[in-house]
Design a protein around this motif. Structure first.
Motif, PDB file in Angstrom:
ATOM      1  N   ARG A 299      10.239  20.202  15.327  1.00  0.00           N
ATOM      2  CA  ARG A 299      10.417  21.767  15.473  1.00  0.00           C
ATOM      3  C   ARG A 299      11.493  22.342  14.599  1.00  0.00           C
ATOM      4  N   GLU A 300      11.344  23.601  13.985  1.00  0.00           N
ATOM      5  CA  GLU A 300      12.242  23.993  13.024  1.00  0.00           C
ATOM      6  C   GLU A 300      12.542  25.580  13.613  1.00  0.00           C
ATOM      7  N   SER A 301      13.789  25.901  14.116  1.00  0.00           N
ATOM      8  CA  SER A 301      14.119  27.089  14.669  1.00  0.00           C
ATOM      9  C   SER A 301      14.148  28.109  13.776  1.00  0.00           C
ATOM     10  N   ARG A 302      14.618  27.769  12.461  1.00  0.00           N
ATOM     11  CA  ARG A 302      14.969  28.760  11.622  1.00  0.00           C
ATOM     12  C   ARG A 302      13.494  29.494  10.722  1.00  0.00           C
ATOM     13  N   ARG A 303      13.399  30.382  10.961  1.00  0.00           N
ATOM     14  CA  ARG A 303      12.016  31.246  10.512  1.00  0.00           C
ATOM     15  C   ARG A 303      12.017  30.902   9.246  1.00  0.00           C
TER      16      ARG A 303
ATOM     17  N   GLY B  22      -5.562   6.956   8.117  1.00  0.00           N
ATOM     18  CA  GLY B  22      -4.489   6.159   7.933  1.00  0.00           C
ATOM     19  C   GLY B  22      -3.073   7.045   7.310  1.00  0.00           C
ATOM     20  N   TRP B  23      -3.298   8.398   7.281  1.00  0.00           N
ATOM     21  CA  TRP B  23      -2.225   9.412   6.918  1.00  0.00           C
ATOM     22  C   TRP B  23      -1.488   9.826   7.961  1.00  0.00           C
ATOM     23  N   ARG B  24      -0.347  10.352   7.798  1.00  0.00           N
ATOM     24  CA  ARG B  24       0.392  10.586   9.280  1.00  0.00           C
ATOM     25  C   ARG B  24       0.373  12.547   8.888  1.00  0.00           C
ATOM     26  N   ALA B  25      -0.036  13.000   9.946  1.00  0.00           N
ATOM     27  CA  ALA B  25       0.138  14.878   9.775  1.00  0.00           C
ATOM     28  C   ALA B  25       1.565  15.081  10.436  1.00  0.00           C
ATOM     29  N   VAL B  26       2.340  15.966   9.850  1.00  0.00           N
ATOM     30  CA  VAL B  26       3.767  16.162  10.255  1.00  0.00           C
ATOM     31  C   VAL B  26       3.494  17.818  10.394  1.00  0.00           C
ATOM     32  N   VAL B  27       3.323  18.149  11.623  1.00  0.00           N
ATOM     33  CA  VAL B  27       3.220  19.544  11.965  1.00  0.00           C
ATOM     34  C   VAL B  27       4.676  20.048  12.377  1.00  0.00           C
ATOM     35  N   VAL B  28       5.068  21.144  11.504  1.00  0.00           N
ATOM     36  CA  VAL B  28       6.242  21.769  11.770  1.00  0.00           C
ATOM     37  C   VAL B  28       6.282  22.887  12.246  1.00  0.00           C
ATOM     38  N   ASP B  29       6.377  23.035  13.761  1.00  0.00           N
ATOM     39  CA  ASP B  29       6.398  24.169  14.507  1.00  0.00           C
ATOM     40  C   ASP B  29       7.512  25.323  14.357  1.00  0.00           C
ATOM     41  N   ASN B  30       7.331  26.414  13.780  1.00  0.00           N
ATOM     42  CA  ASN B  30       8.388  27.347  13.114  1.00  0.00           C
ATOM     43  C   ASN B  30       8.420  28.238  14.229  1.00  0.00           C
ATOM     44  N   GLY B  31       8.288  28.234  15.601  1.00  0.00           N
ATOM     45  CA  GLY B  31       8.328  29.046  16.494  1.00  0.00           C
ATOM     46  C   GLY B  31       7.464  29.541  17.271  1.00  0.00           C
TER      47      GLY B  31
ATOM     48  N   PRO C 217       0.865  -1.309  -0.101  1.00  0.00           N
ATOM     49  CA  PRO C 217       0.033  -0.012   0.023  1.00  0.00           C
ATOM     50  C   PRO C 217       0.777   1.067  -0.004  1.00  0.00           C
ATOM     51  N   VAL C 218       0.470   2.198  -0.758  1.00  0.00           N
ATOM     52  CA  VAL C 218       1.212   3.649  -0.816  1.00  0.00           C
ATOM     53  C   VAL C 218       0.745   4.261   0.741  1.00  0.00           C
ATOM     54  N   THR C 219       2.028   4.996   1.052  1.00  0.00           N
ATOM     55  CA  THR C 219       1.759   5.618   2.257  1.00  0.00           C
ATOM     56  C   THR C 219       1.905   7.167   2.069  1.00  0.00           C
ATOM     57  N   VAL C 220       1.230   8.005   3.038  1.00  0.00           N
ATOM     58  CA  VAL C 220       1.296   9.564   2.504  1.00  0.00           C
ATOM     59  C   VAL C 220       1.484  10.101   3.941  1.00  0.00           C
ATOM     60  N   ASP C 221       2.219  10.976   3.894  1.00  0.00           N
ATOM     61  CA  ASP C 221       2.540  12.192   4.887  1.00  0.00           C
ATOM     62  C   ASP C 221       2.039  13.696   4.779  1.00  0.00           C
ATOM     63  N   VAL C 222       1.241  14.285   5.489  1.00  0.00           N
ATOM     64  CA  VAL C 222       1.048  15.736   5.152  1.00  0.00           C
ATOM     65  C   VAL C 222       1.861  16.555   5.972  1.00  0.00           C
ATOM     66  N   VAL C 223       2.617  17.415   5.384  1.00  0.00           N
ATOM     67  CA  VAL C 223       3.400  18.373   5.785  1.00  0.00           C
ATOM     68  C   VAL C 223       2.789  19.630   6.302  1.00  0.00           C
ATOM     69  N   LEU C 224       2.521  20.235   7.422  1.00  0.00           N
ATOM     70  CA  LEU C 224       1.844  21.189   7.837  1.00  0.00           C
ATOM     71  C   LEU C 224       2.604  22.324   8.585  1.00  0.00           C
ATOM     72  N   PRO C 225       3.100  23.315   7.694  1.00  0.00           N
ATOM     73  CA  PRO C 225       3.969  24.260   8.489  1.00  0.00           C
ATOM     74  C   PRO C 225       3.309  25.268   9.334  1.00  0.00           C
ATOM     75  N   CYS C 226       3.566  25.384  10.666  1.00  0.00           N
ATOM     76  CA  CYS C 226       2.941  26.204  11.603  1.00  0.00           C
ATOM     77  C   CYS C 226       3.538  26.967  12.444  1.00  0.00           C
ATOM     78  N   LEU C 227       2.974  28.204  12.559  1.00  0.00           N
ATOM     79  CA  LEU C 227       3.244  29.365  13.292  1.00  0.00           C
ATOM     80  C   LEU C 227       2.157  29.876  13.862  1.00  0.00           C
ATOM     81  N   ASN C 228       2.073  29.557  15.234  1.00  0.00           N
ATOM     82  CA  ASN C 228       0.755  29.972  15.913  1.00  0.00           C
ATOM     83  C   ASN C 228      -0.553  30.019  15.260  1.00  0.00           C
ATOM     84  N   GLU C 229      -0.770  28.557  15.281  1.00  0.00           N
ATOM     85  CA  GLU C 229      -2.039  27.973  14.609  1.00  0.00           C
ATOM     86  C   GLU C 229      -2.905  27.412  15.448  1.00  0.00           C
ATOM     87  N   ALA C 230      -2.847  27.521  16.715  1.00  0.00           N
ATOM     88  CA  ALA C 230      -3.558  26.851  17.522  1.00  0.00           C
ATOM     89  C   ALA C 230      -5.162  26.895  17.510  1.00  0.00           C
TER      90      ALA C 230
END
Length: 233
Positions: free
Chosen positions: A56-60, A29-38, A3-16
């Motif tokens: 976590r990605e510290s570089r803005r 069945g998909w994986r959500a990858v939230v990238v916290d940008n500070g 089966p084909v797998t899927v990840d979803v990249v979600l860049p995030c800066l104060n999106e609560a």
């Protein structure tokens, strides 16, 4: 077949405010990858509590966050989507299916505004100008530089993307076109975002994004990166 797998990249800066809506619409069945940008509003902890993988990605920078998510991805196909509730990640199911079936190497979402204030005039004007320049540069008949997209992970890594600011999504399309990828554009509803935009919510932010992307368009073509679409010979 595996089966084909899927990840979803979600860049995030104060999106609560938007995260519960966004993560609830990730296909099963998909994986959500939230990238916290500070973020300083608890976005990272909330995303983790809601079942997402948090990086976590510290570089803005939008590109820095997107690329950190791509590097953290492990699935066959990687999707990208804004994390502000302006785009429904559930629509990515069609995108991923098209890539998995070999119908395209890169699928992009063409934003169609729904509701008052969904797409401010200055942001739309900047997007139209850049889309015109992109068509001249690549020959692709595209109308939008939308952040919703899908492609195979290994192929994306082979593009060796270097922009870490607003030019990242444009550089992805330019290098894909230079590599001979088949790019498809699909209409998607574009809703009023939750909270305040960090990039195109002001004229200054829009101008910075246009400047970043103009630099990308001025780059000379690089070597061809095979799309690795998985099509059978």
């Amino acid at each position: 077949m595996k089966p084909v797998t899927v990840d979803v990249v979600l860049p995030c800066l104060n999106e609560a405010e938007a995260l519960p809506w966004v993560l609830a619409r990730i296909p099963a069945g998909w994986r959500a990858v939230v990238v916290d940008n500070g973020s300083d509003d608890g976005s990272a902890a909330l995303a983790r509590d809601l079942g997402a993988t948090v990086v976590r990605e510290s570089r803005r920078g939008f590109g820095a966050a997107c690329h950190a998510g791509l590097l953290a991805a492990e699935a066959d196909i990687v999707c990208f989507c804004d994390c502000d509730a302006s785009l429904d990640p559930g629509l990515l199911a069609e995108f991923a299916t098209t890539v998995a079936d070999g119908g395209a190497d890169l699928v992009l979402g063409r934003r169609r505004p729904r509701g008052r204030g969904a797409w401010p005039a200055h942001a739309r004007a900047g997007n139209l100008a850049l889309a015109h320049m992109l068509r001249r540069r690549t020959g692709l008949r595209l109308h939008d530089l939308g952040p919703m997209r899908a492609a195979r992970r290994e192929a994306l890594l082979a593009l060796e993307l270097t922009d870490r600011r607003s030019g990242y999504p444009l550089q992805m399309v330019v290098r894909a076109a230079d590599a001979g990828w088949r790019v498809r554009e699909v209409d998607v509803p574009y809703l009023p975002r939750a909270g305040k935009s960090k990039v195109t919510g002001t004229w200054r932010g829009t101008w910075q994004a246009v400047r970043d992307m103009s630099r990308v368009l001025a780059e000379p073509p690089v070597g061809r990166a095979a799309p690795m679409s998985g099509r059978r010979p």
